[in-house]
Scaffold this motif. Structure first.
Motif, mmCIF file in Angstrom:
data_model
loop_
_atom_site.group_PDB
_atom_site.id
_atom_site.type_symbol
_atom_site.label_atom_id
_atom_site.label_comp_id
_atom_site.label_asym_id
_atom_site.label_seq_id
_atom_site.Cartn_x
_atom_site.Cartn_y
_atom_site.Cartn_z
ATOM 1 N N THR A 1 10.675 11.743 16.371
ATOM 2 C CA THR A 1 9.383 11.485 15.714
ATOM 3 C C THR A 1 8.484 10.801 16.740
ATOM 4 O O THR A 1 8.941 9.903 17.446
ATOM 5 C CB THR A 1 9.549 10.572 14.486
ATOM 6 O OG1 THR A 1 9.876 9.261 14.928
ATOM 7 C CG2 THR A 1 10.654 11.064 13.557
ATOM 8 N N ALA B 1 12.007 20.251 16.150
ATOM 9 C CA ALA B 1 12.630 20.855 14.970
ATOM 10 C C ALA B 1 12.359 22.356 14.916
ATOM 11 O O ALA B 1 13.270 23.152 14.696
ATOM 12 C CB ALA B 1 12.117 20.186 13.699
ATOM 13 N N MET B 2 11.112 22.716 15.140
ATOM 14 C CA MET B 2 10.728 24.101 14.869
ATOM 15 C C MET B 2 9.707 24.550 15.918
ATOM 16 O O MET B 2 8.761 23.809 16.204
ATOM 17 C CB MET B 2 10.122 24.133 13.461
ATOM 18 C CG MET B 2 10.147 25.454 12.735
ATOM 19 S SD MET B 2 11.805 26.047 12.361
ATOM 20 C CE MET B 2 12.204 25.114 10.895
ATOM 21 N N ASP C 1 6.498 7.069 11.308
ATOM 22 C CA ASP C 1 5.973 6.145 10.301
ATOM 23 C C ASP C 1 4.508 5.820 10.600
ATOM 24 O O ASP C 1 4.103 5.709 11.752
ATOM 25 C CB ASP C 1 6.782 4.852 10.307
ATOM 26 C CG ASP C 1 8.241 5.084 9.979
ATOM 27 O OD1 ASP C 1 8.654 4.761 8.853
ATOM 28 O OD2 ASP C 1 8.969 5.628 10.853
ATOM 29 N N GLY D 1 5.761 13.323 12.546
ATOM 30 C CA GLY D 1 6.846 12.820 11.692
ATOM 31 C C GLY D 1 7.166 11.349 11.841
ATOM 32 O O GLY D 1 8.254 10.909 11.452
ATOM 33 N N LYS E 1 -1.971 12.707 7.114
ATOM 34 C CA LYS E 1 -0.986 13.782 6.920
ATOM 35 C C LYS E 1 -0.118 13.900 8.178
ATOM 36 O O LYS E 1 -0.629 13.931 9.295
ATOM 37 C CB LYS E 1 -1.739 15.101 6.662
ATOM 38 C CG LYS E 1 -0.874 16.312 6.506
ATOM 39 C CD LYS E 1 -0.598 16.606 5.023
ATOM 40 C CE LYS E 1 0.197 17.920 4.871
ATOM 41 N NZ LYS E 1 1.604 17.745 5.233
ATOM 42 N N HIS E 2 1.212 13.971 7.964
ATOM 43 C CA HIS E 2 2.134 14.007 9.112
ATOM 44 C C HIS E 2 2.468 15.428 9.496
ATOM 45 O O HIS E 2 2.618 16.278 8.632
ATOM 46 C CB HIS E 2 3.450 13.302 8.771
ATOM 47 C CG HIS E 2 3.305 11.829 8.549
ATOM 48 N ND1 HIS E 2 4.330 10.953 8.679
ATOM 49 C CD2 HIS E 2 2.230 11.076 8.205
ATOM 50 C CE1 HIS E 2 3.913 9.728 8.408
ATOM 51 N NE2 HIS E 2 2.637 9.790 8.115
ATOM 52 N N GLY E 3 2.586 15.633 10.790
ATOM 53 C CA GLY E 3 3.135 16.902 11.252
ATOM 54 C C GLY E 3 4.650 16.806 11.329
ATOM 55 O O GLY E 3 5.231 15.732 11.119
ATOM 56 N N LEU E 4 5.305 17.893 11.634
ATOM 57 C CA LEU E 4 6.771 17.926 11.699
ATOM 58 C C LEU E 4 7.241 17.206 12.971
ATOM 59 O O LEU E 4 6.542 17.183 13.980
ATOM 60 C CB LEU E 4 7.268 19.376 11.710
ATOM 61 C CG LEU E 4 8.792 19.565 11.686
ATOM 62 C CD1 LEU E 4 9.395 19.028 10.395
ATOM 63 C CD2 LEU E 4 9.168 21.029 11.889
ATOM 64 N N VAL E 5 8.425 16.658 12.896
ATOM 65 C CA VAL E 5 9.032 15.984 14.059
ATOM 66 C C VAL E 5 9.099 16.957 15.234
ATOM 67 O O VAL E 5 9.180 18.177 15.048
ATOM 68 C CB VAL E 5 10.449 15.475 13.721
ATOM 69 C CG1 VAL E 5 10.404 14.381 12.679
ATOM 70 C CG2 VAL E 5 11.337 16.627 13.285
ATOM 71 N N LEU F 1 17.656 20.515 8.788
ATOM 72 C CA LEU F 1 17.003 21.391 9.762
ATOM 73 C C LEU F 1 17.926 22.544 10.154
ATOM 74 O O LEU F 1 17.509 23.713 10.229
ATOM 75 C CB LEU F 1 16.623 20.564 10.993
ATOM 76 C CG LEU F 1 15.893 21.294 12.102
ATOM 77 C CD1 LEU F 1 14.547 21.816 11.585
ATOM 78 C CD2 LEU F 1 15.668 20.363 13.293
ATOM 79 N N ILE G 1 7.079 11.883 5.476
ATOM 80 C CA ILE G 1 6.796 11.151 6.716
ATOM 81 C C ILE G 1 7.152 11.983 7.936
ATOM 82 O O ILE G 1 6.407 12.041 8.912
ATOM 83 C CB ILE G 1 7.555 9.816 6.737
ATOM 84 C CG1 ILE G 1 6.958 8.842 5.710
ATOM 85 C CG2 ILE G 1 7.554 9.185 8.121
ATOM 86 C CD1 ILE G 1 7.710 7.550 5.562
ATOM 87 N N THR G 2 8.292 12.609 7.877
ATOM 88 C CA THR G 2 8.779 13.338 9.047
ATOM 89 C C THR G 2 8.200 14.742 9.142
ATOM 90 O O THR G 2 8.494 15.474 10.079
ATOM 91 C CB THR G 2 10.309 13.453 9.006
ATOM 92 O OG1 THR G 2 10.673 13.999 7.734
ATOM 93 C CG2 THR G 2 10.966 12.098 9.186
#
Lengths: 541, 99
Positions: free
Chosen positions: A407, A452-453, A428, A426, A445-449, B61, B88-89
């Motif tokens: 993150t 991951a993708m 806190d 992603g 608004k959070h984006g993805l870690v 995932l 959050i993530t």
């Protein structure tokens, strides 16, 4: 147990019990032997005396006894008989052979007829016709029974009331006339001395053999015990002590033939085997310890590399007065997956990074280093935070075999205006301090870690800071710090603590939060990395 | 943590309960790796899941990537706490979450 006591008690007990057993055995044997010996010897002794008496009887003409007495011994036949009897007495080695005529009215008196004495006996022979009182009551009864022909012979053994005479046995047979009546008694007295001699000799022999046997057996046994038990035990003991002190293989191991006793041999073998196994175990342990030390050294070097890879000298920009920044990182293990970072992209742009890699320890640390470097290298090339995150995400996804992710909150402060452009992958939400409002979470608004993708898009957002405003970045190690009661510190408590630091500079702020977290956690172990960054915008006064 | 597996046709439902953390996540990963290859729909029922750490997210995932190749992954009955972590993530963007 001490060496001396061991030796004393073992040999002493064994030898003492052997001696005791042999003594008791010997005493029993002697006693039984003594009784049996005495009985059979006495029987033999008496029958020999009786035979002598019977032989002596053939020398006397019983019908002429009255004649001999009347002549007062002056008779050739009497003298011949006396002479022959004297010879018999000496040849048969008896003390006395004598013939007496008992007064049959009350058997209380008797008259001596023949009396021959062995020269060595010390007796004085009675004269013919000598009258004497019967000395003993039992004799009167024997005289009576012999005269009345109730018994054919009698034997009396006297060992006391002897009036000075030695112990002796007296055998008596009646002398009968032609008409069959008893005319006199022939007595043969033998001293008991010989019997006692033989008995004493027998006793000495038994005692001697017993003592010899006891001594011999004890010596043999004590030698055996010393050689086969005590000496081997001492060797084993010495070897145990040596091994305990030196922990090394013995140059001269305990011999296979240390003792003839199976148990001792087995003990010695067990000791040798135990030593071998202990040494193997120790060498295993040593190599494991060495390996652990090596890993430990590597980890501490890795930890140093990680620490030095992020800015950790404060104040970080002593020449810049427009902002003040402070950050800290404390991994739960030697190396961690959390990191912060900040650097000037150019004179007016300061990059701010806080990130948290999934997992902990070495894998997380490796992943962290890759992410940190990619972020910085890409950021230095210019572009918005969203572009930078997209690039890094793409790069990491290219080769992410372990399916790890990170993150990242990435912001760029425009120092001249106080505007932060940021993107969140992603992580806190940061807490922002504004004068008069205190700290609040800045939610977007959070984006993805990251990782991951492939092909994820991120969105830029802005935070405008006025002079005196502060930005607080953290990883989940802060709100999720857990105490022994399994309670979490929580975001609410974090904000409360932050709001007690409104006048503090970034360093004081971080120390306060850290102090509150430590106090909350207490003795519970730290499970997660704890990383914080605080920026104060505006002059540092 | 416990699993309940129900299987019908080409859909598998895995009900996960308890905490999904460093210790328990490998168990779920194993379950997912051992799914029948013809599975087209994997439903993770998270009604009784109280907590997930980053290790748990990693398994979600992995499940998502696996099911993208052969069908779909659906998360069901996600609790507010777990939903917060997913938000959050950013995981809620790529996962299919049904009520």
């Amino acid at each position: 147990m001490s060496k001396k006591k061991l030796r004393y008690s073992l040999s002493f007990r064994v030898i003492a019990s052997i001696i005791l057993t042999i003594l008791v055995f010997g005493m029993l044997t002697s006693l039984i032997g003594y009784v049996r010996f005495t009985a059979s010897m006495t029987r033999e002794y008496n029958s020999a005396a009786l035979r002598t008496a019977e032989t002596a009887a053939t020398l006397v003409n019983s019908d002429h006894i009255g004649l001999y007495l009347d002549s007062g011994g002056q008779n050739p036949e009497y003298l011949l008989s006396l002479q022959r009897m004297q010879i018999l007495c000496e040849k048969q080695n008896v003390s006395l052979i004598y013939v007496i005529q008992v007064d049959t009215t009350d058997y209380a008196h008797f008259t001596s007829v023949f009396n021959t004495v062995h020269p060595s006996s010390g007796y004085t022979p009675w004269e013919i016709g000598y009258v004497r009182e019967t000395t003993n009551e039992s004799y009167r009864e024997i005289y009576r029974s012999l005269y009345s022909r109730e018994t054919e012979y009698a034997t009396i053994t006297r060992t006391r009331d002897l009036n000075g005479a030695p112990p002796h046995t007296t055998s008596m047979i009646p002398l009968k006339g032609a008409d069959g009546t008893v005319r006199a008694l022939l007595c043969v007295q033998r001293p008991m001395e010989q019997l006692q001699h033989m008995r004493r000799a027998y006793l000495w022999m038994v005692a001697g053999v017993t003592v010899l046997l006891a001594v011999g057996t004890s010596v043999t046994y004590s030698l055996f015990i010393r050689r086969q038990l005590l000496h081997p035990l001492q060797q084993i003991r010495a070897e145990s002590v040596r091994f305990a002190q030196e922990n090394s293989r013995n140059e001269k191991p305990l011999s296979e033939s240390i003792s003839k006793i199976d148990e001792i041999r087995t003990l010695a073998q067990s000791i040798t085997q135990m030593e071998t196994e202990t040494l193997n175990y120790m060498s295993n342990l040593q190599s494991i310890t060495a390996e652990k030390e090596r890993i430990g050294t590597e980890l501490s070097v890795a930890s140093m590399i990680q620490e030095s890879s992020i800015p950790n000298l404060f104040p970080a920009f002593p020449e810049r007065t427009e902002f003040d920044i402070y950050a800290s990182m404390s991994p739960a293990k030697e190396v961690g997956g959390d990191f912060y970072d900040f650097y000037l992209i150019d004179d007016d742009h300061l990059a701010l990074v806080i990130a948290d890699v999934s997992g902990k320890g070495v894998p997380a640390a490796l992943f962290m280093m890759v992410t940190k470097i990619l972020l910085k290298e890409r950021a230095m090339m210019g572009g918005t935070p969203a572009e930078i995150l997209e690039f890094v995400n793409s790069r990491i996804c290219d080769n992410n075999r372990a399916d790890m992710f990170v993150t990242v909150w990435f912001g760029i402060l425009e120092i001249s205006t106080g505007k932060i452009t940021a993107a969140n992958a992603g992580h806190d939400d940061p807490a922002v301090f504004r004068s008069g409002q205190g700290y609040t979470l800045h939610s977007e608004k959070h984006g993805l870690v990251i990782g991951a993708m492939q092909g994820m898009r991120y969105r830029n957002f802005e935070i405008d800071l006025e002079p005196g405003d502060k930005l607080f970045l953290y990883t989940d190690g802060v709100p999720e710090a857990t105490n022994a009661q399994n309670q979490m510190f929580t975001l609410e408590q974090m904000l409360q603590s932050l709001n007690q630091t409104t006048r503090s500079n970034p360093e004081e702020t971080l120390r306060k939060i850290r102090g509150d977290v430590d106090q909350f956690v207490g003795d519970a172990p730290q499970f997660d990395d704890l990383t914080m960054l605080c920026l104060k915008f505006g002059s540092a006064d | 943590m416990e699993f309940t597996i129900t299987q019908s046709d080409r859909a598998v439902t895995l009900a996960v309960s308890g905490r999904l953390d460093t210790n328990t996540a490998p168990l779920l990963e194993k379950q997912i790796n051992e799914l029948p290859p013809e599975t087209e729909t994997l439903v993770l029922d998270l009604m009784a899941l109280t907590y997930t750490s980053s290790a748990g997210l990693r398994v979600l995932l992995i499940a998502q990537k696996k099911m993208m190749r052969q069908g779909q992954l659906i998360l069901r009955h996600v609790s507010p706490q777990v939903r917060e972590v997913l938000d959050i993530t950013g995981f809620s963007d790529i996962l299919t979450i049904e009520e």
